[in-house]
Design a protein around this motif. Sequence first.
Motif, short mmCIF file in Angstrom:
data_model
loop_
_atom_site.label_atom_id
_atom_site.label_comp_id
_atom_site.label_asym_id
_atom_site.label_seq_id
_atom_site.Cartn_x
_atom_site.Cartn_y
_atom_site.Cartn_z
N TRP A 1 -7.14 5.77 1.81
CA TRP A 1 -7.48 4.36 1.75
C TRP A 1 -7.58 3.67 3.10
CZ3 TRP A 1 -3.53 5.91 -1.90
CH2 TRP A 1 -4.04 6.08 -3.18
N GLY A 2 -7.26 4.36 4.17
CA GLY A 2 -7.43 3.80 5.51
C GLY A 2 -6.26 2.95 5.95
N LEU A 3 -6.55 2.09 6.92
CA LEU A 3 -5.50 1.28 7.54
C LEU A 3 -4.81 0.29 6.61
CD1 LEU A 3 -6.95 0.63 11.10
CD2 LEU A 3 -5.12 2.18 10.42
N PRO A 4 -5.48 -0.25 5.58
CA PRO A 4 -4.74 -1.13 4.65
C PRO A 4 -3.56 -0.43 3.99
CG PRO A 4 -7.07 -1.48 4.36
CD PRO A 4 -6.93 -0.31 5.29
N ALA A 5 -3.71 0.84 3.65
CA ALA A 5 -2.59 1.58 3.05
C ALA A 5 -1.46 1.73 4.05
CB ALA A 5 -3.06 2.95 2.58
N LEU A 6 -1.79 2.04 5.30
CA LEU A 6 -0.76 2.18 6.33
C LEU A 6 -0.04 0.85 6.55
CD1 LEU A 6 0.52 4.10 8.37
CD2 LEU A 6 -1.21 3.36 10.01
N ALA A 7 -0.77 -0.25 6.54
CA ALA A 7 -0.16 -1.56 6.73
C ALA A 7 0.77 -1.92 5.56
CB ALA A 7 -1.24 -2.62 6.87
N MET A 8 0.36 -1.60 4.34
CA MET A 8 1.21 -1.90 3.19
C MET A 8 2.47 -1.05 3.19
SD MET A 8 -0.08 -4.36 1.52
CE MET A 8 -0.62 -5.04 3.05
N ILE A 9 2.36 0.20 3.59
CA ILE A 9 3.54 1.06 3.67
C ILE A 9 4.49 0.56 4.74
CG2 ILE A 9 4.32 3.38 4.24
CD1 ILE A 9 1.67 4.37 2.93
N ALA A 10 3.95 0.16 5.89
CA ALA A 10 4.80 -0.38 6.96
C ALA A 10 5.48 -1.66 6.51
CB ALA A 10 3.96 -0.63 8.21
N LEU A 11 4.76 -2.50 5.79
CA LEU A 11 5.35 -3.74 5.29
C LEU A 11 6.46 -3.46 4.29
CD1 LEU A 11 5.10 -6.84 5.32
CD2 LEU A 11 3.51 -6.64 3.41
N ALA A 12 6.29 -2.45 3.45
CA ALA A 12 7.32 -2.09 2.48
C ALA A 12 8.55 -1.48 3.15
CB ALA A 12 6.74 -1.13 1.45
N CYS A 13 8.38 -0.87 4.31
CA CYS A 13 9.50 -0.23 5.01
C CYS A 13 10.37 -1.22 5.79
CB CYS A 13 8.98 0.85 5.95
SG CYS A 13 8.40 2.31 5.07
N VAL A 14 9.90 -2.44 6.00
CA VAL A 14 10.66 -3.41 6.78
C VAL A 14 12.04 -3.70 6.17
CG1 VAL A 14 10.71 -5.82 7.57
CG2 VAL A 14 8.67 -4.44 7.90
N PRO A 15 12.16 -4.04 4.87
CA PRO A 15 13.50 -4.29 4.32
C PRO A 15 14.40 -3.05 4.35
CG PRO A 15 11.80 -5.02 2.79
CD PRO A 15 11.12 -4.30 3.89
N VAL A 16 13.80 -1.88 4.19
CA VAL A 16 14.58 -0.65 4.22
C VAL A 16 15.19 -0.45 5.61
CG1 VAL A 16 14.46 1.86 4.00
CG2 VAL A 16 13.20 0.40 2.41
N MET A 17 14.39 -0.63 6.65
CA MET A 17 14.89 -0.45 8.01
C MET A 17 15.90 -1.55 8.37
SD MET A 17 13.89 2.34 8.95
CE MET A 17 14.71 2.24 10.51
#
Length: 65
Positions: free
Chosen positions: A38-54
């Motif tokens: 899916w390209g960069l939008p998928a990478l951005a959504m995954i990074a956004l979801a990882c923020v609370p975890v980190m």
Amino acid sequence: MTHAPAAQTETSPASIERTILMAVALFVALVALATWTWGLPALAMIALACVPVMYAVLLLITVGK
């Protein structure tokens, strides 16, 4: 009547580390596959979801757990 000894349920630290490393490798592979699909939008959504975890991981490290 004798019974066979029960299987040990304790896990060694090496197997725990192996499980964690395999989970990380699987996560990285899934992120790479999603980015390829899916390209960069998928990478951005995954990074956004990882923020609370980190954030939680950093808090746990700060507390000392």
